[in-house]
Design a protein around this motif. Structure first.
Motif, PDB file in Angstrom:
ATOM      1  N   LYS A  10      68.487  45.199  30.398  1.00 11.97           N
ATOM      2  CA  LYS A  10      67.912  45.008  31.743  1.00 11.97           C
ATOM      3  C   LYS A  10      67.885  46.311  32.542  1.00 11.97           C
ATOM      4  CE  LYS A  10      68.004  40.193  32.398  1.00 11.97           C
ATOM      5  NZ  LYS A  10      66.715  39.788  31.928  1.00 11.97           N
ATOM      6  N   LYS A  11      68.907  47.149  32.367  1.00  8.36           N
ATOM      7  CA  LYS A  11      68.932  48.437  33.079  1.00  8.36           C
ATOM      8  C   LYS A  11      67.786  49.328  32.599  1.00  8.36           C
ATOM      9  CE  LYS A  11      73.852  48.557  34.073  1.00  8.36           C
ATOM     10  NZ  LYS A  11      75.131  49.198  33.834  1.00  8.36           N
ATOM     11  N   ASP A  12      67.483  49.273  31.305  1.00  9.91           N
ATOM     12  CA  ASP A  12      66.366  50.065  30.774  1.00  9.91           C
ATOM     13  C   ASP A  12      65.036  49.557  31.322  1.00  9.91           C
ATOM     14  OD1 ASP A  12      67.936  51.776  29.182  1.00  9.91           O
ATOM     15  OD2 ASP A  12      68.025  50.272  27.586  1.00  9.91           O
ATOM     16  N   ILE A  13      64.890  48.246  31.376  1.00 13.23           N
ATOM     17  CA  ILE A  13      63.651  47.661  31.909  1.00 13.23           C
ATOM     18  C   ILE A  13      63.469  48.094  33.357  1.00 13.23           C
ATOM     19  CG2 ILE A  13      62.500  45.495  32.534  1.00 13.23           C
ATOM     20  CD1 ILE A  13      63.919  44.242  30.052  1.00 13.23           C
ATOM     21  N   THR A  14      64.527  47.978  34.151  1.00 10.60           N
ATOM     22  CA  THR A  14      64.466  48.389  35.557  1.00 10.60           C
ATOM     23  C   THR A  14      64.121  49.872  35.679  1.00 10.60           C
ATOM     24  OG1 THR A  14      66.119  46.722  36.118  1.00 10.60           O
ATOM     25  CG2 THR A  14      65.784  48.479  37.706  1.00 10.60           C
ATOM     26  N   LYS A  15      64.771  50.689  34.861  1.00 14.34           N
ATOM     27  CA  LYS A  15      64.515  52.138  34.882  1.00 14.34           C
ATOM     28  C   LYS A  15      63.059  52.431  34.533  1.00 14.34           C
ATOM     29  CE  LYS A  15      66.133  56.488  32.892  1.00 14.34           C
ATOM     30  NZ  LYS A  15      67.012  57.103  31.887  1.00 14.34           N
ATOM     31  N   GLY A  16      62.537  51.780  33.490  1.00 10.58           N
ATOM     32  CA  GLY A  16      61.145  51.999  33.092  1.00 10.58           C
ATOM     33  C   GLY A  16      60.164  51.639  34.189  1.00 10.58           C
ATOM     34  N   LEU A  17      60.404  50.506  34.850  1.00  8.07           N
ATOM     35  CA  LEU A  17      59.524  50.082  35.943  1.00  8.07           C
ATOM     36  C   LEU A  17      59.663  51.008  37.151  1.00  8.07           C
ATOM     37  CD1 LEU A  17      60.011  46.219  35.645  1.00  8.07           C
ATOM     38  CD2 LEU A  17      58.017  47.543  34.904  1.00  8.07           C
ATOM     39  N   ASP A  18      60.882  51.460  37.419  1.00 11.22           N
ATOM     40  CA  ASP A  18      61.092  52.392  38.531  1.00 11.22           C
ATOM     41  C   ASP A  18      60.392  53.730  38.308  1.00 11.22           C
ATOM     42  OD1 ASP A  18      62.581  50.629  40.052  1.00 11.22           O
ATOM     43  OD2 ASP A  18      64.527  51.425  39.417  1.00 11.22           O
TER      44      ASP A  18
END
Length: 196
Positions: free
Chosen positions: A87-95
């Motif tokens: 989930k942290k990677d997904i958030t980082k990618g979207l950010d």
């Protein structure tokens, strides 16, 4: 519609190329982040990009960030397609500027559905860009009409002043009246064009 694939793994890249071509898309493939950026910043660039996260030269998030910093009227729709599923990677990618995120291994139906969402967003962006161009033309038209009216008002004012200085039976009265009528006619034409 053109789709960019940026994937360093040749097998994954070929599979994506085959799937997207079968779905009717024009595919451009690159194997690193630098080539992805170059492909997205040219004239007639792909509208949608599928980016792997981990690539040579620049990773997918760096590509996202770089492309987003280039302010364009119709930025590409970017989907990160990666094995990083935390989930942290997904958030980082979207950010970093990705519009969507798909975790590998992906389901082809999900990929198609997300590409269709991207296509709809792109169509809306293009429609909005066209509307903004049209609005600019309308505003320019109004400014031109205003600029044309200024000299017409001067001509009309001077011709009326000349008419007042001349006697009623002076032959120049008729010429000035015709000139003033034509100035008013031109003013009406400009006014009609201004509000179309």
């Amino acid at each position: 519609m053109k789709i960019l694939i940026a994937e360093d793994d040749p097998t994954s890249r070929r599979i994506l190329e085959a799937v997207l071509t079968k779905w009717g898309y024009e595919v451009i493939s690159v194997s690193n982040g630098k080539d992805a950026i170059d492909s997205l910043l040219v004239r007639d660039a792909p509208d949608l990009a599928l980016l792997d996260w981990i690539m040579p030269d620049k990773d997918g998030t760096e590509v996202c960030r770089f492309v987003r910093e280039e302010k364009t009227m119709t930025p590409p729709y970017i989907i990160l397609l990666t094995g990083k599923g935390d989930k942290k990677d997904i958030t980082k990618g979207l950010d970093f500027g990705a519009d969507d995120y798909i975790v590998k291994p992906y389901d082809k139906d999900e990929l198609l559905a997300r590409i269709n969402v991207g296509r709809r967003m792109i169509e809306l962006q293009h429609a909005l860009a066209e509307k903004e161009k049209f609005q600019g033309v309308i505003e320019m038209n109004g400014a031109i009409c205003h600029e044309l009216n200024q000299p017409l008002m001067v001509i009309s004012g001077y011709s009326e002043m000349l008419q007042m200085d001349l006697s009623e039976d002076d032959p120049a009265q008729e010429m000035l009246k015709k000139m003033n009528d034509q100035v008013h006619r031109l003013g009406k034409i400009i006014s009609q064009g201004k509000y179309r």
